[in-house]
Scaffold this motif. Structure first.
Motif, mmCIF file in Angstrom:
data_model
loop_
_atom_site.group_PDB
_atom_site.id
_atom_site.type_symbol
_atom_site.label_atom_id
_atom_site.label_comp_id
_atom_site.label_asym_id
_atom_site.label_seq_id
_atom_site.Cartn_x
_atom_site.Cartn_y
_atom_site.Cartn_z
ATOM 1 N N THR A 1 41.620 -72.951 16.367
ATOM 2 C CA THR A 1 42.213 -73.547 15.169
ATOM 3 C C THR A 1 41.443 -73.094 13.933
ATOM 4 O O THR A 1 40.214 -73.046 13.927
ATOM 5 N N VAL A 2 42.187 -72.766 12.892
ATOM 6 C CA VAL A 2 41.602 -72.318 11.629
ATOM 7 C C VAL A 2 41.734 -73.403 10.564
ATOM 8 O O VAL A 2 40.783 -73.717 9.849
ATOM 9 N N GLU A 3 42.930 -73.978 10.440
ATOM 10 C CA GLU A 3 43.183 -75.065 9.491
ATOM 11 C C GLU A 3 44.034 -76.130 10.179
ATOM 12 O O GLU A 3 45.037 -75.809 10.824
ATOM 13 N N THR A 4 43.629 -77.372 10.057
ATOM 14 C CA THR A 4 44.424 -78.486 10.578
ATOM 15 C C THR A 4 44.424 -79.622 9.560
ATOM 16 O O THR A 4 43.469 -79.760 8.784
ATOM 17 N N PRO A 5 45.478 -80.444 9.529
ATOM 18 C CA PRO A 5 45.469 -81.583 8.607
ATOM 19 C C PRO A 5 44.385 -82.583 8.998
ATOM 20 O O PRO A 5 44.197 -82.885 10.178
ATOM 21 N N LYS A 6 43.691 -83.096 8.003
ATOM 22 C CA LYS A 6 42.692 -84.137 8.269
ATOM 23 C C LYS A 6 43.355 -85.510 8.288
ATOM 24 O O LYS A 6 42.948 -86.391 9.057
ATOM 25 N N SER B 1 54.124 -84.632 6.435
ATOM 26 C CA SER B 1 54.147 -83.256 6.914
ATOM 27 C C SER B 1 52.733 -82.696 6.938
ATOM 28 O O SER B 1 51.807 -83.246 6.332
ATOM 29 N N GLY B 2 52.586 -81.583 7.640
ATOM 30 C CA GLY B 2 51.292 -80.912 7.701
ATOM 31 C C GLY B 2 51.453 -79.481 8.157
ATOM 32 O O GLY B 2 52.538 -79.060 8.585
ATOM 33 N N LEU B 3 50.368 -78.725 8.068
ATOM 34 C CA LEU B 3 50.368 -77.314 8.463
ATOM 35 C C LEU B 3 49.146 -77.037 9.321
ATOM 36 O O LEU B 3 48.030 -77.426 8.974
ATOM 37 N N VAL B 4 49.369 -76.364 10.446
ATOM 38 C CA VAL B 4 48.278 -75.948 11.324
ATOM 39 C C VAL B 4 48.239 -74.426 11.346
ATOM 40 O O VAL B 4 49.271 -73.778 11.554
ATOM 41 N N THR C 1 42.437 -78.637 21.161
ATOM 42 C CA THR C 1 42.790 -79.924 20.561
ATOM 43 C C THR C 1 42.185 -80.052 19.169
ATOM 44 O O THR C 1 41.207 -79.377 18.831
ATOM 45 N N PHE C 2 42.775 -80.894 18.360
ATOM 46 C CA PHE C 2 42.230 -81.194 17.049
ATOM 47 C C PHE C 2 42.491 -82.656 16.727
ATOM 48 O O PHE C 2 43.278 -83.327 17.413
ATOM 49 N N VAL C 3 41.826 -83.161 15.709
ATOM 50 C CA VAL C 3 41.896 -84.580 15.367
ATOM 51 C C VAL C 3 42.542 -84.740 13.996
ATOM 52 O O VAL C 3 42.162 -84.062 13.039
ATOM 53 N N MET C 4 43.524 -85.625 13.916
ATOM 54 C CA MET C 4 44.104 -86.030 12.646
ATOM 55 C C MET C 4 43.960 -87.543 12.525
ATOM 56 O O MET C 4 44.021 -88.264 13.520
ATOM 57 N N ASN C 5 43.783 -88.009 11.311
ATOM 58 C CA ASN C 5 43.712 -89.442 11.059
ATOM 59 C C ASN C 5 45.045 -89.917 10.499
ATOM 60 O O ASN C 5 45.556 -89.362 9.533
ATOM 61 N N LEU C 6 45.621 -90.940 11.142
ATOM 62 C CA LEU C 6 46.891 -91.482 10.705
ATOM 63 C C LEU C 6 46.666 -92.490 9.581
ATOM 64 O O LEU C 6 45.946 -93.474 9.747
ATOM 65 N N ASP D 1 55.794 -82.777 -4.701
ATOM 66 C CA ASP D 1 54.531 -83.049 -5.389
ATOM 67 C C ASP D 1 53.656 -81.794 -5.412
ATOM 68 O O ASP D 1 53.189 -81.332 -4.365
ATOM 69 N N ARG D 2 53.443 -81.234 -6.608
ATOM 70 C CA ARG D 2 52.707 -79.977 -6.709
ATOM 71 C C ARG D 2 51.280 -80.057 -6.162
ATOM 72 O O ARG D 2 50.861 -79.174 -5.400
ATOM 73 N N PRO D 3 50.495 -81.078 -6.507
ATOM 74 C CA PRO D 3 49.125 -81.146 -5.938
ATOM 75 C C PRO D 3 49.134 -81.205 -4.416
ATOM 76 O O PRO D 3 48.298 -80.566 -3.766
ATOM 77 N N TRP D 4 50.071 -81.966 -3.840
ATOM 78 C CA TRP D 4 50.112 -82.068 -2.379
ATOM 79 C C TRP D 4 50.476 -80.724 -1.753
ATOM 80 O O TRP D 4 49.842 -80.282 -0.796
ATOM 81 N N VAL D 5 51.518 -80.062 -2.279
ATOM 82 C CA VAL D 5 51.935 -78.775 -1.724
ATOM 83 C C VAL D 5 50.815 -77.749 -1.856
ATOM 84 O O VAL D 5 50.533 -76.978 -0.922
ATOM 85 N N THR D 6 50.127 -77.754 -2.996
ATOM 86 C CA THR D 6 49.038 -76.795 -3.213
ATOM 87 C C THR D 6 47.896 -77.026 -2.233
ATOM 88 O O THR D 6 47.383 -76.089 -1.609
ATOM 89 N N LEU D 7 47.492 -78.285 -2.082
ATOM 90 C CA LEU D 7 46.337 -78.612 -1.242
ATOM 91 C C LEU D 7 46.639 -78.490 0.244
ATOM 92 O O LEU D 7 45.834 -77.912 0.997
ATOM 93 N N HIS D 8 47.775 -78.981 0.690
ATOM 94 C CA HIS D 8 48.035 -79.103 2.126
ATOM 95 C C HIS D 8 48.868 -77.963 2.712
ATOM 96 O O HIS D 8 48.874 -77.789 3.931
ATOM 97 N N ILE D 9 49.544 -77.204 1.875
ATOM 98 C CA ILE D 9 50.394 -76.132 2.396
ATOM 99 C C ILE D 9 49.965 -74.767 1.872
ATOM 100 O O ILE D 9 49.616 -73.872 2.648
ATOM 101 N N LEU D 10 49.966 -74.605 0.553
ATOM 102 C CA LEU D 10 49.695 -73.282 -0.011
ATOM 103 C C LEU D 10 48.253 -72.844 0.207
ATOM 104 O O LEU D 10 47.986 -71.669 0.526
ATOM 105 N N SER D 11 47.317 -73.752 0.020
ATOM 106 C CA SER D 11 45.913 -73.395 0.207
ATOM 107 C C SER D 11 45.601 -72.934 1.631
ATOM 108 O O SER D 11 44.960 -71.889 1.829
ATOM 109 N N PRO D 12 46.045 -73.645 2.693
ATOM 110 C CA PRO D 12 45.820 -73.130 4.046
ATOM 111 C C PRO D 12 46.507 -71.794 4.313
ATOM 112 O O PRO D 12 46.073 -71.036 5.181
ATOM 113 N N LEU D 13 47.571 -71.517 3.547
ATOM 114 C CA LEU D 13 48.253 -70.229 3.695
ATOM 115 C C LEU D 13 47.581 -69.120 2.876
ATOM 116 O O LEU D 13 48.040 -67.993 2.879
#
Length: 467
Positions: free
Chosen positions: A168-173, A180-183, A247-252, A452-464
């Motif tokens: 795993t390189v990037e996983t949602p915390k 949504s999330g990106l792995v 495996t990886f860990v996410m917090n709900l 939401d631009r901050p969310w898309v930038t932080l959780h999607i675009l940045s890992p990409l």
């Protein structure tokens, strides 16, 4: 001197004996020909069977049209080279099938036999490397000193029992119900299938756009009613069935439960809507309120199942970029995961979740895609009315419903400038508006994050690797 009756009788007897001898001789020759038939049995195996994983799985068919099958055997051999011990050979009998003789001519054994070999060869001591699979079939012929005819088929086989390595390189915390999330992950060899499993739901993986190494991405989405996370794992299955896992860990994130919304169903609403549904669903029966309940439950469930099926197959290529756009100059009439209680004449008749945003502006407002993609559905869909579904690639979809008209066809490539249709009141809509949803592999998720631009930038675009 004339031939007497006795002479004629003796002559007839000699002729009869000759014919009998000839018949017996011919019968013996024919029987011997049958018993000593030399037609070899046939073997059929998959032409692409050249590799195997830890579990060898081989379907094969053997046939013999004459004396029938006597035996079928399969043996696996592997020679290993050791610097100290020298070469060593490992043999294993994977199949030894014997058939009892049922006669001496044709059909002494079965004409055909199908076998499906499934053996854990790793437990037998075989290792990665080259091996030979030997299939031997004999028939019941008396040829070859009663040994019968034999067919041997040898298959060079590559054994690969080492599972792919998944990193795993990037996983949602953190992730919320309906979120949504990106792995992002890496696989060290080509894989037959790979992706992420969260709470027993599998999200396929796709090659990372423009990347030449072994990086892959998988978009994930939680159902709105998720209460716990039990499984979060990246898996990859190679060409021979070996599976690697990480495996990886996410917090709900716990979210506050919304207060239920009450919706009153009036007779005027029923009189307005039921004719539309009766035209599309002639099976509607009963009183107007019984028909409404049927539409709001059974047809709703069927519609959602169809949407899930449509969104289960996606383009391998990412077609979208940047922020997802919401309907301009629109008011929010309903939110994602609103819980609705339906009442008729003071009595509660149903409860449902609303899996999208209702957006309203002017009547018959032009509707544009939230992002670039390809239209995969454009027709009437029950409670959703006239509906367009867009595949944005790699498991991400958007849905536009209650349209008064549709102006695109399936297969159309669209951008944010394309007009999909106009807002309207088709389906279970009480007023002119757009119902907008986002789905990830058939799971409805909140559009709010994708707007939401901050969310898309932080959780999607940045890992990409984008900004």
């Amino acid at each position: 001197m004339s031939e007497t009756n006795d002479d004629r009788l003796k002559k007839k007897r000699r002729s009869g004996l000759g014919l009998a001898f000839l018949f017996i001789f011919s019968f013996l020759v024919a029987g011997l020909f049958i018993l000593l038939e030399r037609e070899k049995p046939q073997i059929t195996i998959p032409a692409d069977f050249t590799r195997t994983g830890a579990t060898l799985s081989l379907p094969l068919s053997a046939t013999d049209k004459r004396s029938g099958l006597k035996s079928v055997s399969v043996q696996l051999t592997q020679t290993e080279k050791d610097i100290v011990k020298g070469p060593t050979t490992k043999n294993a009998n994977l199949l030894a099938r014997e058939f009892p003789r049922q006669g001496y001519f044709f059909n002494a054994g079965p004409k055909s036999a199908d076998e499906n070999i499934s053996v854990d060869i790793a437990s037998l001591g075989f290792r990665d490397g080259d091996a030979t699979l030997r299939v031997t079939v004999r028939d019941f012929s008396f040829w070859n000193w009663s040994a019968g005819n034999e067919s041997v088929f040898e298959i060079p086989l590559a054994i690969d029992i080492t599972p792919p390595r998944v990193t795993t390189v990037e996983t949602p915390k953190y992730i919320r119900p309906g979120g949504s999330g990106l792995v992002v992950y890496k696989i060290n060899e080509p894989a037959r299938s790979h992706g992420v499993t969260v709470n027993n739901h599998f999200y396929p993986g796709y090659p990372l756009d423009g990347d030449k190494n072994d990086l892959h991405v998988s978009f994930i989405g939680l159902a709105h009613d998720t209460t716990t996370l039990t499984t979060a794992v990246v898996s990859a299955t190679d060409r021979v069935g070996n599976e690697g896992r990480s495996t990886f860990v996410m917090n709900l994130i716990k979210i506050k439960e919304k207060a239920p919304r009450t919706i009153q169903i009036s007779d005027s609403f029923l009189n307005e809507k039921l004719p539309e549904f009766a035209e599309k669903y002639p099976e509607l029966k009963g009183s107007p309120i019984e028909q409404y309940i049927y539409v709001n439950t059974e047809i709703r469930n069927a519609n959602n199942a169809q949407i899930k099926e449509i969104c289960s197959t996606s383009s391998d290529n990412r077609q979208w970029s940047g922020l997802f756009q919401r309907m301009p100059r629109s008011m929010e009439m309903a939110h994602f995961a609103d819980f609705r209680n339906y009442y008729y004449q003071g009595e509660k008749i149903d409860s449902q979740y609303h899996l999208g945003y209702d957006l309203a502006s002017t009547s018959r407002a032009p509707i544009h895609p939230a992002n670039s993609g390809t239209v995969v559905f454009a027709e009437y869909l029950g409670i959703y009315g006239n509906t367009v579904i867009i595949d944005h690639g790699q498991g991400l979809f958007s849905l536009y419903s209650h349209l008064s008209q549709i102006e695109v066809d399936p297969g159309t490539t669209v951008t944010t400038e394309t007009v999909l249709g106009s807002s309207g009141t088709t389906g279970m809509a009480g007023g002119d508006h757009l119902h907008f949803s986002i789905l990830i592999n058939g799971i409805f998720v909140s559009p709010l994050e994708w707007w939401d631009r901050p969310w898309v930038t932080l959780h999607i675009l940045s890992p990409l690797g984008e900004k």
